[in-house]
Design a protein around this motif. Structure first.
Motif: not given
Length: 60
Positions: A1-2, A8-12
């Protein structure tokens, strides 16, 4: 999932166990604070360092 989220351009940032989730509840330092004031509808990106610092502040 990460991988999907990062694509999408988001950090986790792993926030720990379910028991630790209280550190990111409404009203804690990580709840919106690293992203700027609520008057700025565009916000700002917050890096992992800012998120970890806010989580640590909520742990006390």
């Amino acid at each position: 999932m990460t991988d999907v989220i990062e694509s999408l351009g988001y950090g986790v940032v792993d926030a720990g166990s379910l028991a630790d989730s209280r550190r990111q509840s409404t009203g804690t330092p990580v709840w919106g604070t690293p992203y700027g004031s609520s008057s700025n509808d565009r916000g700002r990106p917050a890096g992992e360092e800012a998120i970890r610092a806010a989580q640590a502040a909520a742990a006390t």
